[in-house]
Scaffold this motif. Structure first.
Motif, PDB file in Angstrom:
ATOM      1  N   PRO A  89       0.816  -1.211   0.000  1.00  0.00           N
ATOM      2  CA  PRO A  89       0.000   0.000   0.000  1.00  0.00           C
ATOM      3  C   PRO A  89       0.849   1.261   0.000  1.00  0.00           C
ATOM      4  O   PRO A  89       1.980   1.254   0.508  1.00  0.00           O
ATOM      5  N   SER A  90       0.269   2.338  -0.505  1.00  0.00           N
ATOM      6  CA  SER A  90       0.911   3.642  -0.394  1.00  0.00           C
ATOM      7  C   SER A  90       1.124   3.965   1.085  1.00  0.00           C
ATOM      8  O   SER A  90       0.292   3.628   1.933  1.00  0.00           O
ATOM      9  N   LEU A  91       2.225   4.652   1.370  1.00  0.00           N
ATOM     10  CA  LEU A  91       2.540   5.024   2.767  1.00  0.00           C
ATOM     11  C   LEU A  91       1.481   5.970   3.336  1.00  0.00           C
ATOM     12  O   LEU A  91       1.377   6.137   4.545  1.00  0.00           O
ATOM     13  N   ALA A  92       0.648   6.529   2.444  1.00  0.00           N
ATOM     14  CA  ALA A  92      -0.414   7.460   2.867  1.00  0.00           C
ATOM     15  C   ALA A  92      -1.595   6.720   3.466  1.00  0.00           C
ATOM     16  O   ALA A  92      -2.522   7.340   4.000  1.00  0.00           O
ATOM     17  N   LYS A  93      -1.570   5.363   3.377  1.00  0.00           N
ATOM     18  CA  LYS A  93      -2.790   4.618   3.704  1.00  0.00           C
ATOM     19  C   LYS A  93      -2.710   3.829   5.006  1.00  0.00           C
ATOM     20  O   LYS A  93      -3.526   2.952   5.265  1.00  0.00           O
ATOM     21  N   PHE A  94      -1.744   4.168   5.847  1.00  0.00           N
ATOM     22  CA  PHE A  94      -1.594   3.422   7.098  1.00  0.00           C
ATOM     23  C   PHE A  94      -2.265   4.117   8.288  1.00  0.00           C
ATOM     24  O   PHE A  94      -2.386   3.548   9.360  1.00  0.00           O
ATOM     25  N   GLY A  95      -2.731   5.351   8.064  1.00  0.00           N
ATOM     26  CA  GLY A  95      -3.402   6.080   9.150  1.00  0.00           C
ATOM     27  C   GLY A  95      -4.584   5.325   9.725  1.00  0.00           C
ATOM     28  O   GLY A  95      -4.671   5.122  10.940  1.00  0.00           O
ATOM     29  N   PRO A  96      -5.487   4.823   8.852  1.00  0.00           N
ATOM     30  CA  PRO A  96      -6.657   4.091   9.372  1.00  0.00           C
ATOM     31  C   PRO A  96      -6.283   2.854  10.193  1.00  0.00           C
ATOM     32  O   PRO A  96      -7.067   2.357  10.981  1.00  0.00           O
ATOM     33  N   LEU A  97      -5.030   2.346  10.011  1.00  0.00           N
ATOM     34  CA  LEU A  97      -4.559   1.199  10.799  1.00  0.00           C
ATOM     35  C   LEU A  97      -4.213   1.641  12.214  1.00  0.00           C
ATOM     36  O   LEU A  97      -3.989   0.830  13.094  1.00  0.00           O
ATOM     37  N   GLY A  98      -4.062   2.956  12.372  1.00  0.00           N
ATOM     38  CA  GLY A  98      -3.639   3.482  13.676  1.00  0.00           C
ATOM     39  C   GLY A  98      -2.154   3.784  13.710  1.00  0.00           C
ATOM     40  O   GLY A  98      -1.607   4.179  14.736  1.00  0.00           O
ATOM     41  N   VAL A  99      -1.474   3.614  12.554  1.00  0.00           N
ATOM     42  CA  VAL A  99      -0.038   3.943  12.514  1.00  0.00           C
ATOM     43  C   VAL A  99       0.106   5.262  11.758  1.00  0.00           C
ATOM     44  O   VAL A  99       0.517   5.304  10.601  1.00  0.00           O
ATOM     45  N   LYS A 100      -0.248   6.352  12.461  1.00  0.00           N
ATOM     46  CA  LYS A 100      -0.339   7.669  11.816  1.00  0.00           C
ATOM     47  C   LYS A 100       1.037   8.195  11.394  1.00  0.00           C
ATOM     48  O   LYS A 100       1.143   9.027  10.506  1.00  0.00           O
TER      49      LYS A 100
END
Ligand code: LMR
Length: 330
Positions: A89-100
């Motif tokens: 995944p793009s590095l922009a897409k980890f926020g929803p995982l909780g890894v902001k």
């Protein structure tokens, strides 16, 4: 007599089953959201080739490009559930995982060039970020590259004020939301698979991405103007389901690590070339007017966008932003 023949039959069945299991390939489902002829798409194919060869076919990699299997939001959950084994995944897409913290890669102008970027991703900062995924049941294997982003819309984007009121498609990242708002635009987070249609139907007015994504999704055919701003970066983390990865036989895992290392070297070698070729193809198509900012205009964009770094300190972590700025200033 009967018991003896039953035990013999059972033993034979057990032997057959264990041999069958021993022959059954280990399947890695590798899902991603871009076209096959992008840096990430080609690197996934290269990993497949290397992994299957190195394990003499004991591992089979099944690649599902273009959001065929899962779209943006679904793919991370599918990985955590073990429905797929590998993503990038793009590095922009980890926020929803909780890894902001991964949204640090989205900050405007945080990387002056690729060398500085690689010093971060291949050094302790990058490794430390991948370790944060472990508590989510995910193992980070590598960083892949797709370069710096351009902006597009149906009006010329020369000055920051040109963005006023534009609905701009972004990835699901609070940093990118803040970036577009700093420009006076209205950010709309949409799955990558929906971006082209949204541009075509006017759901959004414009977007940002590296040229390779713009071109392979034919976004240039519905965007009259493109500005080569290089205002931000788009890269990937290649990740696997941790339980699956830890459960592999040691010899298989080390062969796959070597295959991933070689595929990563290949991906970084083609990323810039592919994006340069995509931009040239867009230019030749005549469908989009491509604009290069003057030094003065670039300074105006920086004035508007650099404050996003401070604005995002609470979300990403001031220490992390400062560590990257120190590393990239070397
Ligand atoms: C996007 O959603 O714009 C990108 O993350 C697509 C990709 O994976 O390159």
């Amino acid at each position: 007599m009967l018991l003896k023949s039953l035990l013999t039959a059972f033993g034979a069945a057990l032997l057959f089953a264990s041999q069958a299991w021993a022959q059954a390939p280990i399947v890695i489902k590798f899902s991603h959201v871009v076209a096959p002829d992008t840096p990430k798409g080609q690197a996934a194919e290269r990993f497949k080739l290397l992994a299957e060869k190195a394990t003499s076919g004991r591992v089979k990699v099944q690649i599902y490009p273009n959001s065929q299997l899962y779209k943006d939001k679904e793919e991370l959950e599918a990985l955590q559930l073990g429905a797929v084994q590998m993503l990038a995944p793009s590095l922009a897409k980890f926020g929803p995982l909780g890894v902001k913290e991964f949204e640090v890669f989205d900050l405007p102008y945080i990387f002056p060039n690729k060398t500085a970027l690689y010093n971060v991703t291949e050094g302790p900062i990058g490794k430390g970020l991948l370790r944060k995924l472990e508590s989510k049941g995910i193992t980070g294997l590598a960083y892949w590259d797709n370069g710096f982003k351009v902006m597009s819309a149906n009006r010329q984007l020369r000055l920051p004020s040109d963005f006023k009121g534009l609905k701009m498609r972004i990835q699901a990242s609070k940093v990118l939301d803040a970036q577009m708002r700093a420009l006076g635009a209205i950010p709309q987070s949409l799955a990558f698979s929906e971006a082209s249609m949204a541009l075509q139907t006017g759901v959004v007015d414009g977007t940002e991405n590296p040229p390779s994504n713009m071109y392979t999704q034919k976004m240039h055919e519905v965007q009259k103007h493109m500005t080569v701003s290089n205002h931000g970066y788009l890269g990937y983390a290649v990740i696997v389901n941790k339980k699956f990865w830890d459960g592999l036989p040691d010899d298989i895992r080390s062969k796959l690590e070597a295959a991933m290392k070689e595929a990563t070297t290949y991906e970084k070698a083609i990323a810039q070339r592919d994006n340069d070729m995509a931009l040239e193809a867009i230019r030749k198509s005549g469908k989009t007017q491509i604009y290069n900012l003057s030094a003065q205009e670039q300074a105006m964009w920086r004035n508007v966008l650099l404050p996003v770094q401070k604005q995002m300190e609470d979300r990403i972590g001031k220490d992390l932003i400062q560590a990257i700025n120190r590393e990239t200033a070397k």
